[in-house]
Design an enzyme around this catalytic site. Structure first.
Site, PDB file in Angstrom:
ATOM      1  N   HIS A 142       0.739  -1.220   0.088  1.00 40.81           N
ATOM      2  CA  HIS A 142       0.029   0.011  -0.001  1.00 40.81           C
ATOM      3  C   HIS A 142       1.017   1.010   0.189  1.00 40.81           C
ATOM      4  O   HIS A 142       0.560   2.374  -0.743  1.00 40.81           O
ATOM      5  CB  HIS A 142      -0.991   0.017   1.202  1.00 40.81           C
ATOM      6  CG  HIS A 142      -2.085  -0.992   1.397  1.00 40.81           C
ATOM      7  ND1 HIS A 142      -2.166  -1.599   2.550  1.00 40.81           N
ATOM      8  CD2 HIS A 142      -2.948  -1.308   0.266  1.00 40.81           C
ATOM      9  CE1 HIS A 142      -3.111  -2.726   2.364  1.00 40.81           C
ATOM     10  NE2 HIS A 142      -3.646  -2.349   1.030  1.00 40.81           N
ATOM     11  N   LYS A 156     -20.854  -5.335   9.627  1.00 41.82           N
ATOM     12  CA  LYS A 156     -20.365  -6.831   8.991  1.00 41.82           C
ATOM     13  C   LYS A 156     -18.821  -6.253   8.796  1.00 41.82           C
ATOM     14  O   LYS A 156     -18.281  -6.564   7.632  1.00 41.82           O
ATOM     15  CB  LYS A 156     -20.946  -6.876   7.706  1.00 41.82           C
ATOM     16  CG  LYS A 156     -20.317  -8.122   6.826  1.00 41.82           C
ATOM     17  CD  LYS A 156     -21.342  -8.228   5.767  1.00 41.82           C
ATOM     18  CE  LYS A 156     -20.290  -8.743   4.483  1.00 41.82           C
ATOM     19  NZ  LYS A 156     -20.246  -8.302   3.284  1.00 41.82           N
ATOM     20  N   ARG A 175      -1.517  -5.521  -8.667  1.00 38.67           N
ATOM     21  CA  ARG A 175      -0.431  -6.602  -8.712  1.00 38.67           C
ATOM     22  C   ARG A 175      -0.202  -7.487  -9.719  1.00 38.67           C
ATOM     23  O   ARG A 175       0.059  -7.165 -11.037  1.00 38.67           O
ATOM     24  CB  ARG A 175      -0.400  -7.194  -7.223  1.00 38.67           C
ATOM     25  CG  ARG A 175      -0.300  -6.296  -5.979  1.00 38.67           C
ATOM     26  CD  ARG A 175      -0.609  -7.166  -4.835  1.00 38.67           C
ATOM     27  NE  ARG A 175      -2.288  -7.361  -4.776  1.00 38.67           N
ATOM     28  CZ  ARG A 175      -2.902  -7.766  -3.980  1.00 38.67           C
ATOM     29  NH1 ARG A 175      -2.508  -8.252  -2.754  1.00 38.67           N
ATOM     30  NH2 ARG A 175      -4.102  -8.155  -4.142  1.00 38.67           N
ATOM     31  N   SER A 191      -3.086  -7.841   2.615  1.00 37.57           N
ATOM     32  CA  SER A 191      -3.227  -7.507   4.252  1.00 37.57           C
ATOM     33  C   SER A 191      -4.020  -8.772   4.638  1.00 37.57           C
ATOM     34  O   SER A 191      -3.552  -9.591   5.664  1.00 37.57           O
ATOM     35  CB  SER A 191      -4.327  -6.491   4.375  1.00 37.57           C
ATOM     36  OG  SER A 191      -3.826  -5.346   3.927  1.00 37.57           O
TER      37      SER A 191
END
Ligand code: PNS
Length: 193
Positions: free
Chosen positions: A41, A65, A116, A154
């Site tokens: 990031h 959520k 990516r 992540s």
């Protein structure tokens, strides 16, 4: 042959070119979950800052959520810490609801997304087209992450850290400390239960 002579006197200068319209630089958002921010990031944010004068890094969360490891406030805090050297060219913020509505609220015209490998394309393509459907004037700009980050996400970093794997060089050092603290806290909670 008679030659056409230029009239004497002051030379007529070419008509002044119309000045390009002065407009403010575009406001850009780099949205994501950032749970937590990774070096991938950070690489995209630094690349974006070569193109845009300022970037708002916006943490998206869903209060109903959100199975995130870190709270939105913690994620914003980590973004600020990771980019402290950039100063006020970075704004870290969080939002809930639709990204395009948030973009409109803060007057942003550009969404930045990192790419990516080819595998990112399908997901990014769908999101871009949906956002375009919702707000056609908001443009998405893609930036390629440095190749050393092609496998950094992540989700994977979290999973590896949770099982004690080495995530050095994939996240800032202070994020590794946060993982350690979070994992220890979970272990304490489990013991108590
Ligand atoms: O880090 P991520 O999970 O790749 O980021 C995805 C994110 C946060 C950009 C996307 O889920 C999002 O925009 N969420 C906000 C809600 C929204 O606008 N959903 C419709 C997207 S087309």
């Amino acid at each position: 042959m008679p030659t056409t002579k230029r009239p004497k006197g002051p030379t007529r200068s070419a008509p002044a070119k119309a000045k390009p319209e002065q407009s403010d630089p575009p406001v850009a958002i780099y949205p994501g979950s950032f749970d937590p921010i990774t070096n991938g990031h950070i690489d995209i944010i630094r690349r974006a800052l070569r193109v845009f004068p300022r970037v708002t890094v916006a943490v998206a969360y869903n209060p109903n959520k959100d199975a995130a490891m870190f709270t939105p406030a913690e994620r914003v805090d980590m973004i600020r810490q990771a980019l402290a050297d950039v100063g006020d060219r970075i704004v870290a913020d969080s939002f809930t609801g639709l990204l395009v509505d948030y973009a409109e609220r803060i007057g942003a015209q550009v969404l930045i997304r990192g790419l990516r490998a080819v595998s990112d394309f399908e997901y990014e393509f769908q999101m871009t087209m949906m956002n375009r459907h919702l707000k056609p004037k908001i443009e998405t700009v893609f930036m390629m992450a440095g190749e050393q980050y092609f496998y950094t996400s992540s989700r994977l970093v979290k999973e590896v850290a949770t099982f004690g794997g080495d995530v050095r060089n994939l996240v800032p050092e202070f994020v590794m400390d946060r993982f350690a603290e979070r994992i220890a806290r979970k272990a304490r909670e489990k013991k108590k239960a």
